[in-house]
Scaffold this motif. Sequence first.
Motif, PDB file in Angstrom:
ATOM      1  N   CYS A  28       0.838  -1.202   0.000  1.00 46.30           N
ATOM      2  CA  CYS A  28       0.000   0.000   0.000  1.00 46.30           C
ATOM      3  C   CYS A  28       0.877   1.257   0.000  1.00 46.30           C
ATOM      4  CB  CYS A  28      -0.916  -0.017   1.223  1.00 46.30           C
ATOM      5  SG  CYS A  28      -1.978   1.435   1.315  1.00 46.30           S
ATOM      6  N   LYS A  29       0.398   2.291  -0.718  1.00 49.14           N
ATOM      7  CA  LYS A  29       1.165   3.533  -0.810  1.00 49.14           C
ATOM      8  C   LYS A  29       1.100   4.331   0.488  1.00 49.14           C
ATOM      9  CE  LYS A  29       1.286   4.440  -5.726  1.00 49.14           C
ATOM     10  NZ  LYS A  29       0.739   5.271  -6.805  1.00 49.14           N
ATOM     11  N   CYS A  63      -4.898   0.731   2.776  1.00 51.75           N
ATOM     12  CA  CYS A  63      -5.993   1.699   2.626  1.00 51.75           C
ATOM     13  C   CYS A  63      -7.121   1.094   1.798  1.00 51.75           C
ATOM     14  CB  CYS A  63      -5.476   2.989   2.002  1.00 51.75           C
ATOM     15  SG  CYS A  63      -5.112   2.866   0.239  1.00 51.75           S
ATOM     16  N   GLY A  64      -6.781   0.184   0.877  1.00 48.27           N
ATOM     17  CA  GLY A  64      -7.802  -0.444   0.033  1.00 48.27           C
ATOM     18  C   GLY A  64      -8.234   0.449  -1.116  1.00 48.27           C
ATOM     19  N   GLU A  65      -7.661   1.652  -1.212  1.00 45.57           N
ATOM     20  CA  GLU A  65      -8.137   2.619  -2.208  1.00 45.57           C
ATOM     21  C   GLU A  65      -7.067   3.134  -3.172  1.00 45.57           C
ATOM     22  OE1 GLU A  65      -9.800   5.427   0.433  1.00 45.57           O
ATOM     23  OE2 GLU A  65     -11.612   4.232   0.780  1.00 45.57           O
ATOM     24  N   CYS A  66      -5.803   3.119  -2.769  1.00 46.48           N
ATOM     25  CA  CYS A  66      -4.760   3.654  -3.655  1.00 46.48           C
ATOM     26  C   CYS A  66      -4.675   2.766  -4.909  1.00 46.48           C
ATOM     27  CB  CYS A  66      -3.411   3.700  -2.926  1.00 46.48           C
ATOM     28  SG  CYS A  66      -2.718   2.091  -2.549  1.00 46.48           S
ATOM     29  N   CYS A 116      -3.407  -0.822  -4.149  1.00 48.70           N
ATOM     30  CA  CYS A 116      -4.418  -1.645  -3.464  1.00 48.70           C
ATOM     31  C   CYS A 116      -5.492  -2.101  -4.454  1.00 48.70           C
ATOM     32  CB  CYS A 116      -5.077  -0.870  -2.321  1.00 48.70           C
ATOM     33  SG  CYS A 116      -4.086  -0.860  -0.813  1.00 48.70           S
TER      34      CYS A 116
END
Length: 338
Positions: A52-53, A60-63, A66
């Motif tokens: 993850c960034k 985060c599940g969003e970058c 991910c």
Amino acid sequence: MPFRNIFGQEHAIDLIKQAILRDMMPHSWLFTGQANIGKFKTAVALTQKLNCKKFVEDACGECDYCSQIAEQTFLDFHVITPEGNFITIDKIRKSLNWLQLHPDRAKKRVMVLDGAEHMGHEASNAFLKTLEEPTPHTLLILIAESTQHLPETIVSRCQQIRFRSLSEKNTERILRMNTDLTSENIHFLNAFSMGSVNENLIVRLEIMKNIQQTAICWLNDFSAMNLEEMLRKCETWGKSKNEEWSLFLNFLETWFRDLTWILHGLPEEKVINRTISSEDSLNLELRNSAKYFNAQQINEIFDRIVKSRRSIELNANKSLSLESLCLYISRSASCKIK
Ligand SMILES: [Zn+2]
């Protein structure tokens, strides 16, 4: 899907988080446990966490990393699954070549072998060499239902985590979050879920309801007419490609488990096939069905169900096996009445 969205596997996730925190990640994990309880999702969450960034406790599940990992388009995340019943040696060789490449963008490259028990002897041997000489910055995750069909040499080189069957509360929670099913349907699926959430079950809801309806009708009244209808269904289910035969055997297992429960006078809220409607019709049907059998007969029926499943898996004629099982159950029921 980050760790926080996986339910019922807190124990496994905790072990993984501890390993990350203490910088004691093994080169290879082995996740074991029944199908559809979150092993693969955990492998995805771990890959996200490692790449993850954002530097946070959970991914985060969003970058974009991910997201790509979740979609399996991330170049440094490689998943191997069986084709039919086998993971071929070719597939393993290609994957091992992939391991030799330099990471594209990842901090840690991850290779997941989902269904590791489906490797043949040759594939296992090729894979074993990689376990013995791990590539830097690479993590291997093997996923299997149990260690039973894995070579000891492979098991001993991995750190094993046993995943637990899901509690009814967790399967219900997962179904509620991921579907727009009614409470009644969620309850129905829960009865069949046996500690896991299988997407196939959701798709096959109508088929399962039909099986349940026909079978309950017969298990409450062993008249010649109902038996005839049941045998007709067995023929159709045996020929169908939707695996009704397997769902029918699952249903029979839950039904006779419930009858044992009722015969021993155990609390009815624990029965699998209970109804949530106020009319209590399903519980009445269970109690009525219980009158036909004694404990010994139920044990023998359980044996027959297991044998039927095994012989079908070994290629016996499905329709005939189901018919013979139904005739056996009908005969047991008529013996008790006399
Ligand atoms: Zn992220």
